[in-house]
Write an enzyme that holds these catalytic residues in place. Structure first.
Site, PDB file in Angstrom:
ATOM      1  N   SER A   1      34.587  32.169  30.955  1.00  0.00           N
ATOM      2  CA  SER A   1      33.188  32.312  30.560  1.00  0.00           C
ATOM      3  C   SER A   1      33.116  33.249  29.361  1.00  0.00           C
ATOM      4  O   SER A   1      34.001  34.086  29.168  1.00  0.00           O
ATOM      5  CB  SER A   1      32.381  32.908  31.717  1.00  0.00           C
ATOM      6  OG  SER A   1      31.090  33.301  31.288  1.00  0.00           O
TER       7      SER A   1
ATOM      8  N   TYR B   1      30.793  38.947  38.925  1.00  0.00           N
ATOM      9  CA  TYR B   1      31.191  37.713  38.259  1.00  0.00           C
ATOM     10  C   TYR B   1      31.907  38.005  36.940  1.00  0.00           C
ATOM     11  O   TYR B   1      32.994  37.478  36.670  1.00  0.00           O
ATOM     12  CB  TYR B   1      29.955  36.857  38.020  1.00  0.00           C
ATOM     13  CG  TYR B   1      30.169  35.619  37.183  1.00  0.00           C
ATOM     14  CD1 TYR B   1      30.602  34.431  37.756  1.00  0.00           C
ATOM     15  CD2 TYR B   1      29.914  35.633  35.803  1.00  0.00           C
ATOM     16  CE1 TYR B   1      30.788  33.295  36.984  1.00  0.00           C
ATOM     17  CE2 TYR B   1      30.090  34.502  35.032  1.00  0.00           C
ATOM     18  CZ  TYR B   1      30.530  33.330  35.624  1.00  0.00           C
ATOM     19  OH  TYR B   1      30.708  32.216  34.853  1.00  0.00           O
TER      20      TYR B   1
END
Length: 253
Positions: free
Chosen positions: A142, A154
């Site tokens: 990401s 995350y």
């Protein structure tokens, strides 16, 4: 899509989180290129609907909820050596600052995003090394492996993936196993017209003027996994974001 590529013909691949979005797009690209693809996801209904009539093997399992070595052994027992490994599965923990995080959310984020994909890959690659088979590993990371997202568990897990790609690439290269990553920007998975007003306004931050689509990642994934086109590429993490990461706060001043 293409109609098969020699680098994938007859090779066994697994794609985790394959029932939706980016994982589904990558799986379809690999299937179309001639690989024998195992599509793995916890969502049995979506797998069945999305890949009905498609030449692939559906496996219902939840990365992050089962022992990764046991899952790897199951795949190896049922399908033999797996030469192409796509770690796409991911999990959000909610928009929480660190002070609101608890052990459960932290452990869940790390297991699903980092720990279990790492040990699943480790076990599958051990077999490739033992059999002296070349292989390709791809992690879907990401932009938030290096940009703040306000999802701290995350983001930290994704940052771990960014370094894991380099560590694995260095260790496995002498055995003919390449390891790379792709880092998506804002990928639109909702149906056209379903984006919120805030999401619609955010497209102005993207120089290319649109949100990404899952197959933008599918095409890049296929390129990195192709041993003809990317045979000398390992340890890289390609950003696929339409230029979103080029945005700077000074542009708004």
């Amino acid at each position: 899509m293409t109609n098969g590529r020699a680098a994938f013909a007859g090779r066994c691949a697994v794609v985790t989180g394959a029932a939706h979005g980016i994982g589904e797009a990558i799986a379809r690209r690999l299937i179309d290129a001639g690989a024998n693809v195992i599509v793995l996801d916890r969502d049995a209904d979506r797998l069945a609907r999305g890949f009905e009539g498609v030449a692939c093997t559906q496996v219902v399992a939840e990365v992050g909820a089962v022992d990764p070595q046991a899952l790897a052994n199951r795949l190896l027992s049922d399908h033999g050596p797996i030469e192409i490994i796509v770690n796409n599965v991911s999990a959000w923990t909610g928009r929480r600052v660190l002070q609101e995080q608890n052990d459960e959310s932290l452990v869940s984020a790390f297991r699903t995003n980092l720990h279990d994909p790492m040990f699943l890959t480790k076990r599958l690659v051990e077999t490739l090394i033992k059999l002296r088979l070349r292989g390709c590993v791809l992690f879907v990371s990401s932009l938030h492996d290096h940009y703040v997202r306000l999802y701290p568990s995350y983001s930290v897990a994704k940052a771990g993936i960014a370094m894991l790609i380099k560590e694995m690439a260095y260790e496995f290269a002498p055995y003919g196993v390449r390891v790379n990553g792709i880092s998506p920007g804002w990928i639109e998975t909702a149906k056209p017209g379903e984006a919120t007003i805030a999401e619609q306004s955010a497209v102005g931050l993207i120089p290319m003027g649109r949100f990404g689509e899952p197959d933008d990642l599918g095409r890049m994934a296929l390129t990195l996994l192709d041993d003809d086109w990317s045979s000398y590429v390992t340890g890289t993490n390609v950003v696929v974001d339409g230029g979103l990461s080029l945005h700077n706060w000074l542009m708004d001043v």
